[in-house]
Design an enzyme around this catalytic site. Structure first.
Site, PDB file in Angstrom:
ATOM      1  N   HIS A 143       1.907   4.415  -3.012  1.00  0.00           N
ATOM      2  CA  HIS A 143       1.808   5.873  -2.878  1.00  0.00           C
ATOM      3  C   HIS A 143       2.948   6.599  -3.589  1.00  0.00           C
ATOM      4  O   HIS A 143       2.831   7.809  -3.852  1.00  0.00           O
ATOM      5  CB  HIS A 143       1.781   6.276  -1.409  1.00  0.00           C
ATOM      6  N   GLU A 172      -5.614   7.537  -1.785  1.00  0.00           N
ATOM      7  CA  GLU A 172      -5.903   6.354  -0.977  1.00  0.00           C
ATOM      8  C   GLU A 172      -6.686   5.282  -1.739  1.00  0.00           C
ATOM      9  O   GLU A 172      -6.496   4.084  -1.516  1.00  0.00           O
ATOM     10  CB  GLU A 172      -6.651   6.759   0.291  1.00  0.00           C
ATOM     11  N   HIS A 200       0.839  -1.205   0.000  1.00  0.00           N
ATOM     12  CA  HIS A 200       0.000   0.000   0.000  1.00  0.00           C
ATOM     13  C   HIS A 200       0.872   1.253   0.000  1.00  0.00           C
ATOM     14  O   HIS A 200       0.644   2.185  -0.796  1.00  0.00           O
ATOM     15  CB  HIS A 200      -0.914  -0.019   1.226  1.00  0.00           C
ATOM     16  N   GLU A 201       1.860   1.292   0.886  1.00  0.00           N
ATOM     17  CA  GLU A 201       2.706   2.487   0.985  1.00  0.00           C
ATOM     18  C   GLU A 201       3.600   2.634  -0.243  1.00  0.00           C
ATOM     19  O   GLU A 201       3.855   3.759  -0.697  1.00  0.00           O
ATOM     20  CB  GLU A 201       3.544   2.444   2.268  1.00  0.00           C
TER      21      GLU A 201
END
Length: 759
Positions: free
Chosen positions: A480, A499, A476-477
């Site tokens: 980004h 997000e 997930h990170e």
């Protein structure tokens, strides 16, 4: 007194007048003092004047008898901000006095005009109102600032730097004027990308140049205002200024705490007010800038920061070290991140030659800049135009944590980083950033992770249980880096652009990192969808309707006042921290679009979108318009930007297309297994304490981590769960040894059981 936010409103004001003038580069020179819990030093800002320079952001200075000349400051805004040239007619005590000739200066001797001081006089009597210039209006620079003690603001004499004449048309600097100094800065901030090293060197040398005149300044709750007498437009205003300041122990941008080993540390933890309590800055995302920072701390501490270089400490005086970082890719100031603590670098026990080859560091100097014009962003050393960078699957990375977590990091995190980085590259292509630090932050970190340029913070919670939570959160990170950082939202209320994408991509990255076959990957992703569907329904039931809208400003999204100031709707609402609606509705929208196009077509488009918009800020319509242009007519059906806005982005509650899909869809195999297990537990929960001997014991199947969370979500729907059932759940699944998601669900189950004990 200082204006406070209206308690009934929860919008975050962005005060900086970015339409008039833009910060292009910051140079920070800071000392970190753990004893006083203060960071202090200087920040030098290099400006480029904007397009909208007409008018002024202050009232005319007026002389009335022998009274001091005064001008009013703009109020912190709670609704869409008007031009900062508009002032309240009410008398406000946060006006500051410019000492008249012969008047006594009543300000503090240290010139500290901080946010808590009510009336702050200018600290030098030489700053007097020019009585011969009462009809003129000076330009007012407004910076976002909060919880800081500003001690001094001065113009920097960049013309005094040896060799700086190379940036001007004059071989010798004989007569130095404001115009010449501004011309030097203008040339400096516009140097071509292939001269980035020279540019950083000039920035550093200019930041150390002497001052050439103090500037008038004042602070209120949300901003720092600066002006120079006689500078009537942004073009006339000094283009290089130095601010001496210090943070406050209670400042909301950084957190002073202890790590898991009990050692002191400080870090930026993603505050709702961003970095304005760390340094004065322009917060609106449109203010894209680069930065370099020198940070000094005791030699026992390690300084990590958003930076392209893997900094090493320089020993200064005994017991003190200095760390230097820089970035050449312009980013919003809100993405700046720092963490100072007794971190230990965690290294794998073995490293193959293939890993070393894949991780070879690529500096910006290796880029081929002949094709930079192909990109749509402002010029910088872009990795997308570097042939070597485009094929680099695993960028150089380091992992840091308190020493007591060394075993957990080596067992779980270290081995996951290379496959997750490689998976991300296979899906989206070129890594936007050249390297990555990962830090396990202290236990008071309020979420599971946070991504910033070149650095990711992870909660210690991801190290518990098996590798599933750690892998998915890391993915997930990592996502980004593309969505949220390399491509940012022009309006922060469109949080789903960051997000929603990261949530959708984490499943894809994680499936590839595990090397699942297509059927296994689809089953795992369908299971995740079931879990998120439960959470979205719960979120919609338990949150205010106005906070369920992904595009709350509707047709005004992206609009700012004439000065460039604006607000982030609900940006200060304390409930927002705990909400996941932007993650979940954004995820389901992207999943809906991917299903409509087919995965191959959708991800081919996504790579094209990334290549088109990296290094830029976008609005929802930028993504949706380009997507619809790439959908074959037969698959587009009734899809349009307007329909997607109506059904998904501008309405509260569950989007109708999603509601229809969930009602019509069949459960995946993994979810059906969960449903069978849920029935077993419900039967067990209904049994009386004393059972008939003929009844057979239930046999419970082993579940995957996400299956276990889904099972607990379904059991939460039961009116009561008796203590015996909870004890059996613990024995069957060892819940206290599970990862953070399983543990959280278990605690919710326990709370749910409490009413039954009272009965």
């Amino acid at each position: 007194m200082d204006t406070k936010l209206d308690p009934s409103r929860d919008d975050l004001p962005l005060m900086a007048n970015t339409s008039h003038i833009l910060v292009k580069h910051y140079v920070l020179d800071l000392d970190v003092d753990f004893e006083s819990q203060i960071i202090e030093g200087t920040i030098v800002l290099f400006f480029e004047s904007g397009k909208k320079q007409s008018g002024s952001t202050k009232e005319p200075c007026r002389s009335e008898s022998n009274e001091a000349c005064r001008f009013r400051m703009p109020e912190p805004c709670h609704s869409p901000v008007t031009d900062t040239r508009t002032f309240s007619s009410k008398t406000r005590s946060n006006d500051f006095t410019i000492c008249g000739k012969g008047e006594k200066d009543t300000s503090g001797k240290d010139g500290n005009h901080d946010n808590r001081e009510q009336a702050s006089g200018i600290s030098s009597s030489k700053y007097c109102c020019d009585t011969g210039n009462h009809g003129s209006e000076d330009f007012l620079l407004v910076l976002d600032c909060c919880d800081l003690s500003v001690l001094k603001v001065e113009e920097v004499d960049v013309a005094a730097v040896p060799g700086i004449e190379k940036l001007t048309r004059s071989p010798k600097l004989t007569v130095v004027s404001e115009e010449l100094r501004n011309q030097i800065v203008c040339e400096l901030v516009t140097l071509p990308a292939d001269r980035w090293r020279e540019q950083l060197d000039y920035y550093a040398r200019c930041s150390q140049a002497p001052g050439c005149g103090e500037l008038l300044f004042d602070t209120d709750t949300w901003s720092l205002q600066i002006r120079k007498t006689g500078a009537q437009t942004a073009t006339d205003f000094p283009h290089a200024i130095r601010i001496r300041y210090s943070t406050k122990p209670q400042g909301r941008s950084v957190t002073w705490t202890s790590d898991q080993s009990g050692r002191p540390c400080v870090y930026t933890m993603g505050s709702p007010i961003n970095n304005r309590a760390l340094f004065p800055c322009q917060e609106p995302p449109v203010a894209m800038s680069t930065w370099q920072a020198t940070v000094r701390a005791a030699a026992s501490f390690v300084v990590l920061m958003s930076g392209e270089n893997s900094a090493k400490p320089t020993q200064l005086r005994e017991g003190c070290s200095s760390w230097h970082y820089y970035v050449t890719m312009p980013m919003p100031a809100s993405t700046f991140t720092i963490a100072v603590g007794s971190w230990t670098e965690m290294k794998p026990e073995t490293c193959s030659s293939n890993d070393l080859a894949a991780e070879r560091s690529l500096s910006p100097s290796e880029a081929d800049f002949r094709y930079v014009g192909i990109c749509g962003h402002m010029e910088y050393p872009c990795r997308f135009q570097n042939p070597s960078a485009t094929i680099q699957e695993i960028i150089p990375h380091r992992v840091f944590a308190p020493l007591c977590l060394k075993g957990a990091c080596q067992e779980t995190l270290l081995q996951l980083v290379p496959p997750c980085l490689s998976a991300a590259h296979r899906v989206l292509g070129t890594h936007p950033f050249s390297r990555l630090d990962i830090l396990i932050v202290p236990g008071n970190f309020p979420s599971l992770g946070m991504a910033s340029p070149h650095i990711i913070f992870l909660s210690q919670s991801v190290l518990t249980g098996n590798s599933h939570l750690c892998g998915t959160r890391l993915c997930h990170e990592v996502a980004h880096a593309w969505f949220g950082l390399a491509i940012g939202a022009r309006d922060w209320t469109e949080e789903w652009l960051s997000e929603g994408f990261a949530t959708h991509l984490e499943d894809v990255f994680w499936a590839k990192a595990q090397q699942l076959d297509p059927h296994e990957a689809q089953e795992q992703q369908e299971l995740k969808a079931c879990l998120r569907w439960c959470r979205l329904q719960d979120e919609v039931r338990n949150s205010p309707e106005e906070m369920q809208v992904l595009r709350p400003n509707k047709e005004k999204t992206g609009h700012v006042s004439d000065s460039g100031s604006s607000v982030v709707k609900h940006g200060l609402n304390p409930e927002k921290v705990f909400m996941q609606v932007h993650y979940l509705k954004g995820y389901f929208l992207l999943r809906f679009l991917a299903q409509r196009l087919g995965d191959d077509t959708y991800f081919a488009f996504l790579r094209k979108f990334v290549h088109t918009f990296h290094g830029q800020l976008i609005l929802s319509q930028d993504f949706l318009q380009m997507l619809l242009e790439n959908i074959p007519e037969e698959k587009r059906l009734e899809l349009s930007v307007e329909n997607i806005f109506r059904d998904w982005l501008e309405s509260s509650g569950i989007p109708q297309p999603l509601q229809r899909e969930r009602q019509a869809g069949a459960e995946c195999g993994l979810a059906r297994q969960v449903s069978v297990e849920v029935e077993k537990w419900i039967r067990m929960n209904r049994r009386p304490r004393k059972r008939k001997r003929r009844e057979t014991e239930e046999v419970f199947e082993k579940l995957l981590p996400d299956q276990l969370v889904l099972l607990l979500e379904h059991l939460l729907e039961q009116k009561t769960l008796n203590p015996r059932t909870l004890q059996s759940l613990e024995r069957a699944y060892r819940l206290t040894q599970q990862d953070a998601e399983g543990e959280a669900a278990h605690r919710a189950e326990h709370r749910r059981s409490l009413p039954s004990r009272k009965q």
